[in-house]
Scaffold this active site. Structure first.
Site, short mmCIF file in Angstrom:
data_model
loop_
_atom_site.label_atom_id
_atom_site.label_comp_id
_atom_site.label_asym_id
_atom_site.label_seq_id
_atom_site.Cartn_x
_atom_site.Cartn_y
_atom_site.Cartn_z
N ALA A 68 39.94 41.04 49.14
CA ALA A 68 40.03 41.93 48.01
C ALA A 68 40.98 41.10 47.18
O ALA A 68 42.03 40.45 47.72
CB ALA A 68 40.33 43.30 48.09
N CYS B 205 32.72 41.60 41.21
CA CYS B 205 31.80 41.78 41.98
C CYS B 205 30.85 43.16 42.20
O CYS B 205 29.77 43.10 42.26
CB CYS B 205 32.21 41.39 43.46
SG CYS B 205 32.47 39.54 43.46
N PHE C 240 42.19 44.18 36.39
CA PHE C 240 41.13 45.09 36.99
C PHE C 240 41.98 45.97 38.09
O PHE C 240 41.30 46.93 38.25
CB PHE C 240 39.83 44.62 37.04
CG PHE C 240 39.55 44.00 38.37
CD1 PHE C 240 40.20 42.57 38.65
CD2 PHE C 240 39.13 44.44 39.68
CE1 PHE C 240 40.21 41.98 39.85
CE2 PHE C 240 39.25 43.91 40.82
CZ PHE C 240 39.68 42.79 41.10
N1 LIG Z 1 36.42 37.26 43.68
C1 LIG Z 1 36.32 37.80 44.81
O1 LIG Z 1 37.33 38.65 44.98
C2 LIG Z 1 35.24 37.71 45.90
C3 LIG Z 1 34.07 37.07 45.43
N2 LIG Z 1 32.93 36.96 46.04
C4 LIG Z 1 31.74 35.91 45.81
O2 LIG Z 1 32.18 34.47 45.90
C5 LIG Z 1 31.65 33.90 45.17
C6 LIG Z 1 32.54 32.89 44.30
O3 LIG Z 1 33.41 33.75 43.56
P1 LIG Z 1 34.59 33.60 42.62
O4 LIG Z 1 35.69 32.60 43.59
O5 LIG Z 1 35.28 34.70 42.41
O6 LIG Z 1 34.32 32.76 41.67
P2 LIG Z 1 35.02 31.75 40.64
O7 LIG Z 1 34.29 31.82 39.31
O8 LIG Z 1 36.63 32.11 40.73
O9 LIG Z 1 34.70 30.36 41.36
C7 LIG Z 1 33.64 29.52 41.44
C8 LIG Z 1 34.03 28.07 41.45
O10 LIG Z 1 32.88 27.51 41.63
C9 LIG Z 1 32.71 26.27 40.68
N3 LIG Z 1 31.47 25.53 40.54
C10 LIG Z 1 30.32 26.10 40.28
N4 LIG Z 1 29.35 25.28 40.25
C11 LIG Z 1 29.88 24.24 40.97
C12 LIG Z 1 29.23 22.97 41.64
N5 LIG Z 1 27.83 22.72 41.44
N6 LIG Z 1 29.99 22.17 42.10
C13 LIG Z 1 31.31 22.42 42.03
N7 LIG Z 1 31.97 23.48 41.85
C14 LIG Z 1 31.29 24.43 41.08
C15 LIG Z 1 33.25 26.56 39.49
O11 LIG Z 1 33.89 25.68 38.49
C16 LIG Z 1 34.31 27.63 39.66
O12 LIG Z 1 35.69 27.08 39.82
C17 LIG Z 1 30.63 34.84 44.35
O13 LIG Z 1 29.89 34.64 44.80
C18 LIG Z 1 31.30 36.17 44.39
O14 LIG Z 1 30.27 37.14 44.37
C19 LIG Z 1 33.08 37.27 47.38
C20 LIG Z 1 33.75 38.17 47.84
C21 LIG Z 1 35.27 38.13 47.02
O1 LIG Z 2 32.93 40.94 46.79
C1 LIG Z 2 33.97 41.22 46.42
O2 LIG Z 2 34.20 40.46 45.02
C2 LIG Z 2 35.07 41.76 46.91
O3 LIG Z 2 34.96 43.41 46.14
C3 LIG Z 2 36.05 44.25 46.35
O4 LIG Z 2 37.34 43.48 46.04
P1 LIG Z 2 37.99 43.61 45.00
O5 LIG Z 2 36.85 43.73 43.77
O6 LIG Z 2 38.94 42.23 44.54
O7 LIG Z 2 38.96 44.86 44.67
P2 LIG Z 2 38.84 46.27 45.26
O8 LIG Z 2 40.35 46.56 45.77
O9 LIG Z 2 37.98 46.40 46.00
O10 LIG Z 2 39.03 47.17 43.85
C4 LIG Z 2 37.82 46.88 42.84
C5 LIG Z 2 37.89 48.11 41.80
O11 LIG Z 2 37.81 49.33 42.23
C6 LIG Z 2 39.03 49.98 41.79
N1 LIG Z 2 39.38 51.17 42.84
C7 LIG Z 2 39.65 50.71 44.17
C8 LIG Z 2 40.07 51.73 45.04
C9 LIG Z 2 40.07 53.08 44.59
O12 LIG Z 2 40.29 54.08 45.54
N2 LIG Z 2 39.76 53.56 43.32
C10 LIG Z 2 39.66 52.46 42.48
O13 LIG Z 2 39.36 52.80 41.23
C11 LIG Z 2 40.22 49.10 41.62
O14 LIG Z 2 41.26 49.46 40.62
C12 LIG Z 2 39.26 47.81 41.10
O15 LIG Z 2 39.00 47.97 39.64
C13 LIG Z 2 35.99 44.67 47.71
O16 LIG Z 2 36.95 45.55 48.10
C14 LIG Z 2 36.08 43.36 48.76
O17 LIG Z 2 35.75 43.87 50.39
C15 LIG Z 2 35.04 42.44 48.35
O18 LIG Z 2 35.27 41.09 49.06
#
Ligand SMILES: NC(=O)C1=CN([C@@H]2O[C@H](COP(=O)(O)OP(=O)(O)OC[C@H]3O[C@@H](n4cnc5c(N)ncnc54)[C@H](O)[C@@H]3O)[C@@H](O)[C@H]2O)C=CC1
Ligand SMILES: O=C(O)[C@H]1O[C@H](OP(=O)(O)OP(=O)(O)OC[C@H]2O[C@@H](n3ccc(=O)[nH]c3=O)[C@H](O)[C@@H]2O)[C@H](O)[C@@H](O)[C@@H]1O
Length: 459
Positions: free
Chosen positions: A160, A272, A334
């Site tokens: 997260a 997400c 967020f």
């Molecule tokens: N943000 C989060 O906390 C979490 C995200 N995810 C998943 O992980 C994935 C990535 O999420 P983020 O890191 O947040 O996205 P992000 O948008 O921050 O990063 C993705 C990066 O990939 C690059 N990219 C896109 N196409 C490319 C290519 N063909 N070659 C090289 N680079 C390329 C983009 O320029 C960008 O910098 C998503 O599928 C998301 O659902 C999973 C868990 C947590």
């Molecule tokens: O796939 C993902 O991107 C990630 O999505 C969430 O992580 P994230 O969105 O970074 O943060 P969270 O802590 O889950 O919070 C999400 C939203 O829910 C809200 N939230 C969370 C907890 C709560 O009790 N109440 C509440 O309103 C937060 O303020 C925030 O807006 C999941 O917690 C991660 O396990 C997952 O990997």
């Protein structure tokens, strides 16, 4: 030396690879991205994302066994294990628009891997993808294989934002899905060995590919559903005089329910939850399961309801109009401890207030003015909570930053228009204390202020 290359230097790719590098000094890790500004930032003193503890981890191994580069093809060609951590947003056009995951970036990464590879590769899905994506990727790779052997693994990420480093150091579990063939098992084992440098073996779960892919969508759906459930209760609490914090505490004591993730809020945000649930809904519909699709859709509907309920509460409390009134927004990210504004509820709340012609003044400790400009097409942004609230009719707290608990509310009150309102969308302030100062306070899901009780019902 094992070589890892990660395609995508974003919120997931950057921190995840930094932690692998710091925990596995004998592995070379290169994070590549097509965005030059992003890679430049990873190589600079000001990293492209704010995440507590990240600077230290990157500094400990950058230039030793951790590298950031735009030379995507070279590093992909040299790697043994390729993580793909590109963005997978919701499709905005065409078939499945508004719901299905857009796999354009993923597909182009897969085609590029097929083009440049000269040796066998393990390709790891790190991005969150629809169940069965591995099959499509496998087809792209094997149809262009030139005799090279590819093994596709699903290794979804559960970190997260705001706690990414902590989550990566001590994950509740690591999930690896692979083909149930000898080659598939060997690939799973190879990835398992990477994580085994710091994750206890019993916390590394191995499954088939489809279970791993679906578990990621299921985990986010369950988490978001908990928030929508408690937020739905918050509306009922306000209507009945119950206190949502007391209700959460009482139900969370049941070990089957558990105490975490039960904080009522102005709504969940982040890149997400909504995207992944929409994707799940679409997959259910495509598999002929409309009832299941509708069940999950409701999680998003309640989230939208919660955001508009908040805006309506603000407007109706202030004599049914905010036109021309200054409304200070404290917190735009967020959640706390991140500068990320993707799908932040603050965007919807601000748009709602702007739609009612409020003058909105925003302060967030980590979000930049540029970002607000992109999110709202407005540039009223203050560098200080006291400036933002000066002369305001109302304050809305939309992110639970710790510093908002410690502000000098007497000073804020003295500099505001009267009556002075505080709408706490995160339950961070001590409402009784603030009422003592003279504020009219609305706290989400809490018994209503006498003032607000007489206001029209909210829909
Ligand atoms: N943000 C989060 O906390 C979490 C995200 N995810 C998943 O992980 C994935 C990535 O999420 P983020 O890191 O947040 O996205 P992000 O948008 O921050 O990063 C993705 C990066 O990939 C690059 N990219 C896109 N196409 C490319 C290519 N063909 N070659 C090289 N680079 C390329 C983009 O320029 C960008 O910098 C998503 O599928 C998301 O659902 C999973 C868990 C947590
Ligand atoms: O796939 C993902 O991107 C990630 O999505 C969430 O992580 P994230 O969105 O970074 O943060 P969270 O802590 O889950 O919070 C999400 C939203 O829910 C809200 N939230 C969370 C907890 C709560 O009790 N109440 C509440 O309103 C937060 O303020 C925030 O807006 C999941 O917690 C991660 O396990 C997952 O990997």
């Amino acid at each position: 030396m094992v070589k890892i290359c990660c395609i995508g230097a974003g919120y997931v790719g950057g921190p995840t690879m930094a932690v692998i590098a710091v925990k596995c000094p004998a592995i070379e890790v290169v994070v590549v991205d097509i965005s030059k500004p992003r890679i430049d930032a990873w190589n600079s003193d000001k990293l492209p994302i704010y995440e507590p503890g990240l600077d230290e981890v990157v500094k400990a191994c950058r230039g030793k066994n951790l590298f950031f580069s735009t030379d995507v093809e070279k590093h992909v060609a040299e790697a043994d294990i390729i993580f793909v951590s590109v963005n997978t947003p919701t499709k905005t056009r065409g078939l499945g628009a508004g719901k299905a995951a857009d796999l354009t970036y993923w597909e182009s990464a897969a085609r590029m891997i097929a083009d440049v590879s000269k040796s066998d590769k393990i390709v790891v899905e790190k991005s969150t993808v629809p169940v069965k994506t591995a099959e499509a990727i496998e087809k792209i790779l094997t149809h262009n294989s030139k005799g090279i052997n590819y093994q596709i693994l699903s290794n979804p990420e559960f970190l997260a934002e705001g706690t990414a480093i902590e989550d990566l150091f001590k994950p509740d579990r690591v999930l690896i899905g692979g083909r149930e063939t000898p080659e598939g098992r060997k690939a799973v084992q190879a990835l398992k060995e990477v994580y085994a440098h710091w994750v206890p073996e019993e916390n590394i779960i191995t499954t088939n590919l489809w279970s791993a892919e679906l578990s990621k969508l299921a985990a986010n759906a369950f988490l978001a559903q908990r928030i929508s459930s408690v937020n739905a209760m918050s509306a009922l609490c306000e209507a009945t005089g119950a206190n949502v914090s007391e209700v959460s505490y009482a139900i969370g004591k049941d070990s089957r329910i558990g105490p975490k993730f039960l904080n009522a809020s102005v709504g969940f945000g982040g890149s997400c939850f909504q995207k992944d649930i929409l994707n799940l809904v679409y997959i259910c519909e495509c598999n002929g399961l409309p009832e299941v699709a509708n069940y999950w859709k409701q999680v998003i509907k309640i989230n939208d309801y919660q955001k508009s309920r908040f805006v309506n509460r603000v407007v109706s409390s202030m004599f049914n109009t905010v036109s021309g009134k200054k409304v200070a927004i404290l917190g735009f990210a967020f959640k706390k401890d991140t500068g990320d504004t993707r799908e932040t509820p603050a965007i919807d709340v601000c748009k709602g207030l702007l739609g009612d012609k409020a003058h909105v003044s925003i302060y967030d400790p980590e979000v930049t003015e540029d970002q607000i400009q992109r999110d709202l097409a407005m540039n009223k942004f203050d560098w200080d909570a006291y400036e933002a609230t000066k002369g305001a009719h109302a304050v809305c707290i939309l992110t639970e930053w710790n510093q908002f608990k410690e502000l000098d509310y007497q000073k804020i009150f003295d500099n505001m228009q009267k009556p002075a309102f505080i709408f706490d969308g995160r339950n961070v302030v001590d409402a009784e204390k603030l009422r003592g100062i003279g504020f009219i306070v609305y706290s989400i899901g809490k018994p209503l202020d006498a003032w607000l009780k007489d206001m029209p019902a909210i829909a």
